[in-house]
Write an enzyme that holds these catalytic residues in place. Sequence first.
Site, PDB file in Angstrom:
ATOM      1  N   LYS A   1      -3.005  45.968 -70.049  1.00  0.00           N
ATOM      2  CA  LYS A   1      -1.699  45.281 -70.099  1.00  0.00           C
ATOM      3  C   LYS A   1      -1.977  43.848 -69.699  1.00  0.00           C
ATOM      4  CE  LYS A   1       2.393  45.730 -66.976  1.00  0.00           C
ATOM      5  NZ  LYS A   1       3.098  44.574 -67.341  1.00  0.00           N
TER       6      LYS A   1
HETATM    7  P1  FBP Z   1       7.948  42.351 -66.550  1.00  0.00           P
HETATM    8  O1  FBP Z   1       8.001  42.831 -67.976  1.00  0.00           O
HETATM    9  O2  FBP Z   1       9.296  42.323 -65.932  1.00  0.00           O
HETATM   10  O3  FBP Z   1       7.213  41.030 -66.469  1.00  0.00           O
HETATM   11  O4  FBP Z   1       7.121  43.446 -65.756  1.00  0.00           O
HETATM   12  C1  FBP Z   1       5.752  43.617 -65.953  1.00  0.00           C
HETATM   13  C2  FBP Z   1       5.036  43.586 -64.631  1.00  0.00           C
HETATM   14  O5  FBP Z   1       3.640  43.723 -64.757  1.00  0.00           O
HETATM   15  C3  FBP Z   1       5.526  44.605 -63.632  1.00  0.00           C
HETATM   16  O6  FBP Z   1       4.893  45.839 -63.777  1.00  0.00           O
HETATM   17  C4  FBP Z   1       5.259  43.928 -62.342  1.00  0.00           C
HETATM   18  O7  FBP Z   1       6.158  44.264 -61.358  1.00  0.00           O
HETATM   19  C5  FBP Z   1       5.406  42.490 -62.656  1.00  0.00           C
HETATM   20  O8  FBP Z   1       5.253  42.328 -64.042  1.00  0.00           O
HETATM   21  C6  FBP Z   1       4.378  41.662 -61.964  1.00  0.00           C
HETATM   22  O9  FBP Z   1       4.517  40.341 -62.405  1.00  0.00           O
HETATM   23  P2  FBP Z   1       3.752  39.140 -61.734  1.00  0.00           P
HETATM   24  O10 FBP Z   1       2.624  39.703 -60.945  1.00  0.00           O
HETATM   25  O11 FBP Z   1       3.299  38.278 -62.878  1.00  0.00           O
HETATM   26  O12 FBP Z   1       4.761  38.463 -60.899  1.00  0.00           O
END
Ligand code: FBP
Length: 264
Positions: free
Chosen positions: A177
């Site tokens: 991801k």
């Molecule tokens: P979103 O689609 O809301 O960006 O979520 C994806 C994700 O990876 C979540 O699993 C996680 O909580 C968040 O983004 C972490 O985002 P970052 O570390 O970039 O703040």
Amino acid sequence: MIPIDDSSIVRDGKSLILAMDHGLEHGPVDFTDVPQKLDPATVFETATHDAVTAMAVQKGIAEGYYPSYEDDVELLLKINGTSNLWMGEPDSAVNCSVDYAAEIGASAVGFTVYGGSNHEIEMVEEFRDVQEAAREYDLPVVMWSYPRGQGIKNDTKPSTISYATRLALELGADIAKVKYPGSKEAMAHAVDCAGDMKVVMSGGSKTSDYEFLSTVEAVIDAGAKGLAVGRNVWQREDPTQLLDALEMVIYEEETADAALEATE
Ligand code: FBP
């Protein structure tokens, strides 16, 4: 090890993972405009949509809410996580074992690796244990492959995202991801760097329906195998409508325009 395409978190070779670990990663601030979503059951309801192949949550949410949804939702148990309260170099505490994830019904496990962080060595060693334990249970491993830390100036530039997908392939993830690197061409290169491992795009902060669906269209065209998304789905007033459109763009490879027209 079962082929990833036979896993219950994959539909027609693709995945749409609904993530809701934000209460830990970002804090309650992500729920300010949608306070009803503070109740995890509301997001589990959304995850019952056919387009969603798994819901990614932390252990506490899984223990409390998954028993009511185990017939309708595939669980992706996030094995590590960090709060925004942590001010150090990027790192993520391992807060659940693969054994326990399997015991509470997980169909897959998720793990963050911050390549480039001063903690990369320990994180990769922790990932080794998780990946090998997951193989014992035939649980696919999804790596949140997020290069960041002291040495990383721009965590979404094309070369960083290509490195992120390659790192996940080499360390044995089944799905990486990654953040959107800004263009379809850059995503296509990141997908090439991943060999036969699946790459899914991380959703990011909420944008308009059209902007988000167009980006998803571009990444699917680039060969990515879906999405792992949180805010762009559950922060919306009508997550089901967007999931209907995402279902068309991801699995039927329709354009964003066609999907919007069919679902509005
Ligand atoms: P979103 O689609 O809301 O960006 O979520 C994806 C994700 O990876 C979540 O699993 C996680 O909580 C968040 O983004 C972490 O985002 P970052 O570390 O970039 O703040």
